[in-house]
Design an enzyme around this catalytic site. Structure first.
Site, PDB file in Angstrom:
ATOM      1  N   ARG A  97     -15.767  11.963 -33.463  1.00 29.75           N
ATOM      2  CA  ARG A  97     -15.098  13.108 -32.850  1.00 29.75           C
ATOM      3  C   ARG A  97     -15.642  14.352 -33.540  1.00 29.75           C
ATOM      4  O   ARG A  97     -15.040  14.885 -34.473  1.00 29.75           O
ATOM      5  CB  ARG A  97     -13.569  12.999 -33.011  1.00 29.75           C
ATOM      6  CG  ARG A  97     -12.920  12.117 -31.946  1.00 29.75           C
ATOM      7  CD  ARG A  97     -13.166  12.687 -30.580  1.00 29.75           C
ATOM      8  NE  ARG A  97     -12.654  11.892 -29.467  1.00 29.75           N
ATOM      9  CZ  ARG A  97     -13.329  11.678 -28.339  1.00 29.75           C
ATOM     10  NH1 ARG A  97     -14.545  12.114 -28.188  1.00 29.75           N
ATOM     11  NH2 ARG A  97     -12.794  11.007 -27.349  1.00 29.75           N
ATOM     12  N   TYR A 104       0.848  -1.198   0.000  1.00 27.23           N
ATOM     13  CA  TYR A 104       0.000   0.000   0.000  1.00 27.23           C
ATOM     14  C   TYR A 104       0.878   1.242   0.000  1.00 27.23           C
ATOM     15  O   TYR A 104       0.603   2.214  -0.713  1.00 27.23           O
ATOM     16  CB  TYR A 104      -0.916   0.002   1.233  1.00 27.23           C
ATOM     17  CG  TYR A 104      -1.988   1.066   1.151  1.00 27.23           C
ATOM     18  CD1 TYR A 104      -3.266   0.752   0.684  1.00 27.23           C
ATOM     19  CD2 TYR A 104      -1.731   2.387   1.510  1.00 27.23           C
ATOM     20  CE1 TYR A 104      -4.248   1.722   0.575  1.00 27.23           C
ATOM     21  CE2 TYR A 104      -2.707   3.358   1.405  1.00 27.23           C
ATOM     22  CZ  TYR A 104      -3.966   3.027   0.936  1.00 27.23           C
ATOM     23  OH  TYR A 104      -4.930   3.989   0.826  1.00 27.23           O
ATOM     24  N   ASP A 130       0.386  18.279 -21.444  1.00 25.89           N
ATOM     25  CA  ASP A 130      -0.307  16.984 -21.510  1.00 25.89           C
ATOM     26  C   ASP A 130       0.507  16.096 -22.450  1.00 25.89           C
ATOM     27  O   ASP A 130       0.477  16.254 -23.671  1.00 25.89           O
ATOM     28  CB  ASP A 130      -1.741  17.183 -22.024  1.00 25.89           C
ATOM     29  CG  ASP A 130      -2.518  15.859 -22.121  1.00 25.89           C
ATOM     30  OD1 ASP A 130      -1.882  14.786 -22.162  1.00 25.89           O
ATOM     31  OD2 ASP A 130      -3.757  15.901 -22.167  1.00 25.89           O
ATOM     32  N   LYS A 174      -1.424   5.605 -23.451  1.00 22.54           N
ATOM     33  CA  LYS A 174      -1.077   5.877 -24.847  1.00 22.54           C
ATOM     34  C   LYS A 174       0.413   5.631 -25.102  1.00 22.54           C
ATOM     35  O   LYS A 174       0.825   4.515 -25.372  1.00 22.54           O
ATOM     36  CB  LYS A 174      -1.503   7.295 -25.186  1.00 22.54           C
ATOM     37  CG  LYS A 174      -3.014   7.386 -25.142  1.00 22.54           C
ATOM     38  CD  LYS A 174      -3.539   8.747 -24.907  1.00 22.54           C
ATOM     39  CE  LYS A 174      -5.034   8.731 -25.086  1.00 22.54           C
ATOM     40  NZ  LYS A 174      -5.458   8.710 -26.490  1.00 22.54           N
ATOM     41  N   THR A 188     -11.690  16.133 -24.428  1.00 20.84           N
ATOM     42  CA  THR A 188     -13.038  16.105 -23.815  1.00 20.84           C
ATOM     43  C   THR A 188     -12.993  16.126 -22.280  1.00 20.84           C
ATOM     44  O   THR A 188     -13.672  16.934 -21.642  1.00 20.84           O
ATOM     45  CB  THR A 188     -13.796  14.839 -24.267  1.00 20.84           C
ATOM     46  OG1 THR A 188     -12.957  13.705 -24.051  1.00 20.84           O
ATOM     47  CG2 THR A 188     -14.175  14.913 -25.732  1.00 20.84           C
TER      48      THR A 188
HETATM   49  C1  PLP Z   1      -4.571  14.175 -24.829  1.00 23.23           C
HETATM   50  C2  PLP Z   1      -5.345  13.458 -23.780  1.00 23.23           C
HETATM   51  N1  PLP Z   1      -5.402  13.937 -22.544  1.00 23.23           N
HETATM   52  C3  PLP Z   1      -6.085  13.302 -21.570  1.00 23.23           C
HETATM   53  C4  PLP Z   1      -6.754  12.128 -21.812  1.00 23.23           C
HETATM   54  C5  PLP Z   1      -7.529  11.454 -20.721  1.00 23.23           C
HETATM   55  O1  PLP Z   1      -6.856  10.309 -20.330  1.00 23.23           O
HETATM   56  P1  PLP Z   1      -7.593   9.002 -19.751  1.00 23.23           P
HETATM   57  O2  PLP Z   1      -8.445   8.452 -20.830  1.00 23.23           O
HETATM   58  O3  PLP Z   1      -6.466   8.096 -19.352  1.00 23.23           O
HETATM   59  O4  PLP Z   1      -8.385   9.441 -18.572  1.00 23.23           O
HETATM   60  C6  PLP Z   1      -6.705  11.583 -23.087  1.00 23.23           C
HETATM   61  C7  PLP Z   1      -7.405  10.327 -23.384  1.00 23.23           C
HETATM   62  O5  PLP Z   1      -7.598   9.900 -24.499  1.00 23.23           O
HETATM   63  C8  PLP Z   1      -5.993  12.270 -24.107  1.00 23.23           C
HETATM   64  O6  PLP Z   1      -5.931  11.808 -25.366  1.00 23.23           O
END
Ligand code: PLP
Length: 481
Positions: free
Chosen positions: A388, A79, A222, A265, A132
């Protein structure tokens, strides 16, 4: 690795061997049209038993390597204080250069924590483009999301190699208009998901940092698709051809204040992470980590996935790993373009995207052309793609439809999962569908969630067009395909 054949064609050759496989199944046309109806014409709601090639996403569906699987076997399930976490922290330090690492259960969990700690009502969060879940979290915290992309970003027939760039003039205008105090940070998304997997250039990133630093605005990165963006910089940006993916990533990271990613990813596992060199930021985020995710050494992730993520971080810096999906996508897009189909160009980093406004020009955005196209692709091929477009946008506070800038059907190419013959099959069925595009009418919602409606929303085909499309397919291919 792209290899030139003796007839001059360039084809992507896999620099790996397939040692474990999973059986897939092509259900016949009569079942497919029934299955999409049962799924409310929403490809998210199809069970995989009805899906032949799953191109919904590459999120959590990339093939893992032998070394990643081996690492999972030696994970330290504790943990607190798990050795698996320290291996991840070492890999983060080595590859990304950050001293503080915080695992979270997936990318949106990182966004949730960033929103909780840094975003307040009335803020304006600036970014090259939204994702999103990103938009949902920042708006739920009371902020507005402002995308400051370049004019070229929305051109789906562009030759601009860096359509994910941020527009610096718009950045300067936004600082002047809203003031530094209303801007918690600027967010740069690598290989921008919703613009068709388009990268930004290193030069653009460095200029963004310069302007952000001049106003003391933190740069949030990101990096969910960081290795693909680094690959495009190597291939497309002047001065980087001889640099390794590792060197390019290091240079990108040298200007980042807070890094986060969905590990599903580039690192080919299931999880997420925040990393920074700023101890104050780390401590502020850490306060909330146990409330929403878990203790600091697992943050909601399984220790097996943490082990695999440490390996994945290093492996993604191999040019053959970083490049395999972009090269397959380049081939896929090239085959569609040579047959006159409206694929988005230049090819991006996570998927082949079809421009639904050009594929189905007879459909207005009010009947969701991208959603209709994704459903039609499934009927014609058994391939699952993703909408999309406007369905992926939620309504505004007054309940009005918010039309998406782009209407795309996304055919994701998970890393090392599909073969070139499977891509060729998909190309063939897309060509057939394009010839029969007039049969595709729009969709209407019959069940519409308020937030992230694209996940669970249910729709209906206008004039029952799915049945007409299936009839035309059966006339050409018979009942068994
Ligand atoms: C660029 C980007 N940021 C954030 C996310 C969110 O990640 P997760 O699906 O692991 O929550 C995604 C998911 O596809 C993404 O493509």
């Amino acid at each position: 690795m792209n290899v030139k054949l003796s007839d001059g064609r360039l084809i992507p050759v896999e620099m790996h061997k397939v040692r474990i496989v999973q059986q897939t199944n092509l259900v016949p046309i009569t079942r497919r049209v029934k299955a999409i109806d049962e799924a409310g014409y929403n490809t998210f709601l199809l069970p995989t038993r009805d899906v032949f090639l799953d191109m919904l996403t590459e999120s959590g569906t990339n093939a893992m390597s032998d070394n990643q699987l081996a690492a999972m076997m030696v994970s330290d399930d504790a943990y607190a204080g798990s050795q698996s976490f320290y291996k991840l922290a070492d890999a983060v330090k080595e590859i990304l250069g950050f001293a503080h690492t915080m695992p979270v259960h997936q990318g949106r969990a990182a966004e949730h924590l960033l929103a909780k700690v840094f975003v307040k009502p009335g803020d304006v969060v600036l970014m090259n483009y939204h994702f999103t879940t990103t938009k949902a979290h920042f708006e739920l915290a009371g902020a507005t999301v402002l995308e400051i992309y370049t004019d070229e970003a929305m051109n789906t027939q562009s030759t601009d190699p860096f359509r994910g760039n941020l527009d610096l003039r718009k950045f300067a205008d936004a600082i002047k208009k809203y003031g530094r105090d209303k801007i918690p940070f600027i967010r740069m998304e690598a290989t921008t998901n919703l613009i068709g997997g388009q990268p930004f250039s290193l030069r653009n990133l460095l200029e963004v940092k310069k302007m952000a630093a001049a106003h003391n605005i933190p740069l949030v990165f990101d990096g969910s698709l960081i290795s693909e963006n680094a690959y495009f910089i190597k291939m497309r940006e002047q001065g980087y051809a001889d640099k390794s993916i590792r060197e390019i990533i290091k240079e990108m990271m040298s200007v980042v204040d807070i890094f986060y990613l969905s590990a599903r990813k580039s690192t080919s596992v299931r999880g997420g992470m925040i990393a920074t060199n700023n101890k104050e930021y780390y401590d502020r985020l850490l306060d909330w980590l146990p409330v929403y995710e878990g203790f600091s050494t697992y943050g909601g992730m399984s220790t097996k996935e943490i082990e695999a993520m440490a390996v994945g971080l290093r492996e993604m810096t191999d040019v053959n790993v970083a490049g395999i999906s972009p090269e397959f996508i380049q081939y896929f897009v090239g085959r569609l373009l040579e047959n006159g189909l409206p694929a988005v160009s230049p090819p991006g980093g996570l998927a082949c995207h079809l421009d639904a406004k050009r594929f189905l020009p007879h459909l207005p955005q009010s009947v969701y052309p991208a959603g209709a196209l994704a459903a039609a692709i499934y009927i014609a091929s058994g391939v699952r793609s993703m909408e999309r477009g406007t369905i992926s946008m939620d309504r505004d506070a007054k309940g009005n439809e918010v039309y998406a800038d782009l209407e795309l059907a996304r055919l994701a190419v998970p890393r090392r999962v599909y073969t070139l013959s499977q891509i060729e099959y998909t190309v063939d069925r897309l060509i057939w569908l394009y010839k029969h595009r007039n049969l595709v009418k729009g969709l209407k919602f019959v069940q519409e969630p308020k937030v992230l409606r694209f996940f669970f929303g249910r729709l209906q085909a206008l004039d029952n067009w799915g049945a007409d499309l299936a009839k035309a397919f059966e006339a050409d291919f018979g009942p068994n395909f």
